[in-house]
Design a protein around this motif. Structure first.
Motif, PDB file in Angstrom:
ATOM      1  N   ILE A  60      31.429  -0.448 -38.581  1.00 31.18           N
ATOM      2  CA  ILE A  60      31.523   0.788 -37.799  1.00 31.18           C
ATOM      3  C   ILE A  60      30.791   0.642 -36.461  1.00 31.18           C
ATOM      4  O   ILE A  60      31.387   0.855 -35.393  1.00 31.18           O
ATOM      5  CB  ILE A  60      30.999   1.995 -38.590  1.00 31.18           C
ATOM      6  CG1 ILE A  60      31.804   2.181 -39.879  1.00 31.18           C
ATOM      7  CG2 ILE A  60      31.061   3.260 -37.737  1.00 31.18           C
ATOM      8  CD1 ILE A  60      33.250   2.485 -39.672  1.00 31.18           C
ATOM      9  N   PRO A  61      29.507   0.262 -36.457  1.00 34.82           N
ATOM     10  CA  PRO A  61      28.864   0.047 -35.155  1.00 34.82           C
ATOM     11  C   PRO A  61      29.471  -1.126 -34.384  1.00 34.82           C
ATOM     12  O   PRO A  61      29.605  -1.066 -33.154  1.00 34.82           O
ATOM     13  CB  PRO A  61      27.390  -0.204 -35.506  1.00 34.82           C
ATOM     14  CG  PRO A  61      27.376  -0.565 -36.949  1.00 34.82           C
ATOM     15  CD  PRO A  61      28.531   0.161 -37.560  1.00 34.82           C
ATOM     16  N   ARG A  63      32.539  -2.168 -34.305  1.00 35.08           N
ATOM     17  CA  ARG A  63      33.787  -1.707 -33.677  1.00 35.08           C
ATOM     18  C   ARG A  63      33.518  -0.993 -32.359  1.00 35.08           C
ATOM     19  O   ARG A  63      34.279  -1.119 -31.390  1.00 35.08           O
ATOM     20  CB  ARG A  63      34.508  -0.763 -34.634  1.00 35.08           C
ATOM     21  CG  ARG A  63      35.713  -0.046 -34.034  1.00 35.08           C
ATOM     22  CD  ARG A  63      36.043   1.203 -34.820  1.00 35.08           C
ATOM     23  NE  ARG A  63      34.986   2.204 -34.760  1.00 35.08           N
ATOM     24  CZ  ARG A  63      34.895   3.238 -35.591  1.00 35.08           C
ATOM     25  NH1 ARG A  63      35.767   3.391 -36.566  1.00 35.08           N
ATOM     26  NH2 ARG A  63      33.907   4.106 -35.461  1.00 35.08           N
ATOM     27  N   ASP A  64      32.439  -0.234 -32.315  1.00 31.52           N
ATOM     28  CA  ASP A  64      32.103   0.535 -31.123  1.00 31.52           C
ATOM     29  C   ASP A  64      31.211  -0.232 -30.157  1.00 31.52           C
ATOM     30  O   ASP A  64      30.703   0.343 -29.187  1.00 31.52           O
ATOM     31  CB  ASP A  64      31.410   1.840 -31.533  1.00 31.52           C
ATOM     32  CG  ASP A  64      32.330   2.757 -32.328  1.00 31.52           C
ATOM     33  OD1 ASP A  64      33.553   2.701 -32.089  1.00 31.52           O
ATOM     34  OD2 ASP A  64      31.836   3.522 -33.173  1.00 31.52           O
ATOM     35  N   GLN A  66      28.281  -1.416 -30.702  1.00 34.08           N
ATOM     36  CA  GLN A  66      26.863  -1.116 -30.888  1.00 34.08           C
ATOM     37  C   GLN A  66      26.206  -2.296 -31.599  1.00 34.08           C
ATOM     38  O   GLN A  66      26.518  -2.589 -32.750  1.00 34.08           O
ATOM     39  CB  GLN A  66      26.690   0.165 -31.704  1.00 34.08           C
ATOM     40  CG  GLN A  66      27.268   1.401 -31.033  1.00 34.08           C
ATOM     41  CD  GLN A  66      27.111   2.652 -31.889  1.00 34.08           C
ATOM     42  OE1 GLN A  66      26.608   2.614 -32.999  1.00 34.08           O
ATOM     43  NE2 GLN A  66      27.568   3.776 -31.354  1.00 34.08           N
ATOM     44  N   LYS A  71      21.473   0.675 -36.168  1.00 33.30           N
ATOM     45  CA  LYS A  71      22.765   1.066 -36.737  1.00 33.30           C
ATOM     46  C   LYS A  71      23.294  -0.013 -37.677  1.00 33.30           C
ATOM     47  O   LYS A  71      23.872   0.294 -38.720  1.00 33.30           O
ATOM     48  CB  LYS A  71      23.778   1.326 -35.622  1.00 33.30           C
ATOM     49  CG  LYS A  71      23.494   2.556 -34.784  1.00 33.30           C
ATOM     50  CD  LYS A  71      23.651   3.840 -35.579  1.00 33.30           C
ATOM     51  CE  LYS A  71      25.100   4.133 -35.916  1.00 33.30           C
ATOM     52  NZ  LYS A  71      25.261   5.438 -36.605  1.00 33.30           N
ATOM     53  N   GLU A 131      38.884  -1.274 -36.646  1.00 39.11           N
ATOM     54  CA  GLU A 131      39.380  -0.912 -35.317  1.00 39.11           C
ATOM     55  C   GLU A 131      40.141   0.423 -35.354  1.00 39.11           C
ATOM     56  O   GLU A 131      40.624   0.846 -36.406  1.00 39.11           O
ATOM     57  CB  GLU A 131      40.306  -1.998 -34.776  1.00 39.11           C
ATOM     58  CG  GLU A 131      41.572  -2.235 -35.585  1.00 39.11           C
ATOM     59  CD  GLU A 131      41.376  -3.138 -36.786  1.00 39.11           C
ATOM     60  OE1 GLU A 131      42.344  -3.336 -37.534  1.00 39.11           O
ATOM     61  OE2 GLU A 131      40.244  -3.646 -36.991  1.00 39.11           O
ATOM     62  N   ARG A 132      40.230   1.048 -34.216  1.00 39.98           N
ATOM     63  CA  ARG A 132      41.019   2.277 -34.086  1.00 39.98           C
ATOM     64  C   ARG A 132      42.450   1.879 -33.751  1.00 39.98           C
ATOM     65  O   ARG A 132      42.779   1.626 -32.592  1.00 39.98           O
ATOM     66  CB  ARG A 132      40.415   3.182 -33.007  1.00 39.98           C
ATOM     67  CG  ARG A 132      39.057   3.741 -33.370  1.00 39.98           C
ATOM     68  CD  ARG A 132      38.577   4.739 -32.323  1.00 39.98           C
ATOM     69  NE  ARG A 132      37.345   5.401 -32.724  1.00 39.98           N
ATOM     70  CZ  ARG A 132      36.118   4.963 -32.453  1.00 39.98           C
ATOM     71  NH1 ARG A 132      35.962   3.836 -31.770  1.00 39.98           N
ATOM     72  NH2 ARG A 132      35.054   5.633 -32.855  1.00 39.98           N
ATOM     73  N   GLU A 135      44.625   3.096 -30.824  1.00 36.50           N
ATOM     74  CA  GLU A 135      44.390   2.613 -29.469  1.00 36.50           C
ATOM     75  C   GLU A 135      44.995   1.233 -29.226  1.00 36.50           C
ATOM     76  O   GLU A 135      44.878   0.694 -28.125  1.00 36.50           O
ATOM     77  CB  GLU A 135      42.882   2.557 -29.197  1.00 36.50           C
ATOM     78  CG  GLU A 135      42.185   3.916 -29.332  1.00 36.50           C
ATOM     79  CD  GLU A 135      40.678   3.821 -29.183  1.00 36.50           C
ATOM     80  OE1 GLU A 135      40.176   2.675 -29.065  1.00 36.50           O
ATOM     81  OE2 GLU A 135      40.013   4.866 -29.196  1.00 36.50           O
ATOM     82  N   SER A 167      39.750   4.799 -40.646  1.00 40.04           N
ATOM     83  CA  SER A 167      39.691   6.217 -40.255  1.00 40.04           C
ATOM     84  C   SER A 167      40.970   6.972 -40.603  1.00 40.04           C
ATOM     85  O   SER A 167      41.188   8.078 -40.112  1.00 40.04           O
ATOM     86  CB  SER A 167      39.385   6.363 -38.756  1.00 40.04           C
ATOM     87  OG  SER A 167      38.170   5.716 -38.433  1.00 40.04           O
ATOM     88  N   ASP A 225      24.153  11.088 -37.565  1.00 42.48           N
ATOM     89  CA  ASP A 225      23.993  10.338 -36.327  1.00 42.48           C
ATOM     90  C   ASP A 225      22.921  11.044 -35.508  1.00 42.48           C
ATOM     91  O   ASP A 225      23.110  12.173 -35.063  1.00 42.48           O
ATOM     92  CB  ASP A 225      25.308  10.282 -35.548  1.00 42.48           C
ATOM     93  CG  ASP A 225      25.210   9.407 -34.299  1.00 42.48           C
ATOM     94  OD1 ASP A 225      24.078   9.094 -33.877  1.00 42.48           O
ATOM     95  OD2 ASP A 225      26.271   9.038 -33.762  1.00 42.48           O
TER      96      ASP A 225
END
Length: 313
Positions: A60-61, A63-64, A66, A71, A131-132, A135, A167, A225
């Motif tokens: 999760i982090p 992917r973003d 981070q 995290k 991944e999203r 997008e 997601s 968060d």
């Protein structure tokens, strides 16, 4: 004009400007078809119970983008503490489960992926790095899906037959990719409580949907968060012993499917795994419960539907 061109044209204008063919095309692209809820479950069981765990861990982090240890450590908890607790609980109660695993998690900890298979659990596709996919361009989404399937098979020794998209996002191309992969089922769409067949532009696909729901997902109640308004808004016993217990009770009364989506880094904490075990004790207090993996349920309902069709023809 093709259905895809109509959808593209529709998105360029306000919805109130769409022609009926356009909004119908958008709605009918991916739709719920016939119910696959069987008249009876195996061995005359009254209800089916499908436990699933999305082993997201650090993805999760990642992917973003981070990269801070804080995290990442929350995700590490899922692999280091949460998953072993979940596996121990399932072993104590002899319950099979489905683990939807991002490929990066399998590559990071191959022994964990193999352990799921060795203990008789199912492994399903859950993205490359969570991944999203909404997008992604079609080629990237397809390439990642095929890489996921191949990676999970190579690492775990088990070829995935089902997918839960990261997601639960579903692009205009997700269903086509799942069909090309030859998948048996999906577990990302929410048009029913019980299994159903997915339609593509009104045509049956043969793919079984085992519908999840956010109210049966631990993350929405317990995630936090510190830099956003996201705060836990459910006490473990209010959620697991309240909402989820009620969901099971009605599923049992209706003779349907009770499906849960959980995450080792969320449900694996002491206070939460405790009430999950209490819920399982409540379930096991009922006669006629069939615990099964998502793949087992999908195969069963699809076979029952085929038998029903053949007997009526």
């Amino acid at each position: 004009m093709t259905a895809s061109e109509e959808r593209d044209q529709a998105t360029q204008r306000h919805p109130w400007q769409w022609e009926e063919a356009e909004w119908r095309g958008v709605v009918e692209r991916v739709r719920a078809g016939r119910s696959l809820k069987p008249d009876v479950w195996p061995q005359g069981a009254r209800a089916a119970v499908a436990l699933s765990f999305d082993t997201d861990h650090e993805t999760i982090p990642l992917r973003d983008g981070q990269t801070g240890p804080g995290k990442l450590s929350q995700g590490e908890y899922g692999a280091r503490v949460g998953s072993p607790r979940v596996l121990a609980l399932l072993e104590r109660r002899s319950i099979p489960a489905t683990f939807f695993m991002p490929a990066v998690c399998a590559l990071m900890r191959p022994q964990e992926a193999r352990e799921y298979s060795l203990r008789g659990h199912e492994i399903g596709i859950h993205g490359w790095i969570h991944e999203r996919n909404m997008e992604l361009d079609p080629k990237s989404e397809r390439d990642l899906a095929f890489r996921c399937a191949d990676t999970l098979e190579r690492v775990s020794g088990q070829r995935p037959v089902g997918i839960r998209t990261p997601s639960w996002d579903f692009s205009d191309h997700t269903l086509d990719i799942s069909r090309e992969l030859g998948l048996l089922y999906d577990s990302s769409l929410m048009a029913d409580d019980d299994p159903y067949e997915i339609l593509a532009d009104g045509e049956p696909t043969g793919i079984v949907e085992l519908p999840p729901e956010w109210i049966r997902d631990d993350d929405i109640y317990f995630e936090m968060d510190r830099y956003s308004p996201l705060r836990p808004h459910g006490m473990p016993r209010q959620v697991v012993g309240g909402i989820w217990r009620d969901e099971f009770d009605v599923a049992y009364e209706e003779g349907g499917l009770f499906q849960l989506t959980m995450h080792p880094h969320v449900i694996g904490h002491r206070s939460r795994i405790t009430v999950l075990e209490e819920l399982l004790a409540h379930i096991e207090g009922h006669e006629g419960i069939w615990y099964a993996t998502h793949a087992e349920i999908a195969r069963y309902v699809k076979d029952q539907a085929k038998r029903s069709t053949e007997s009526s023809s």
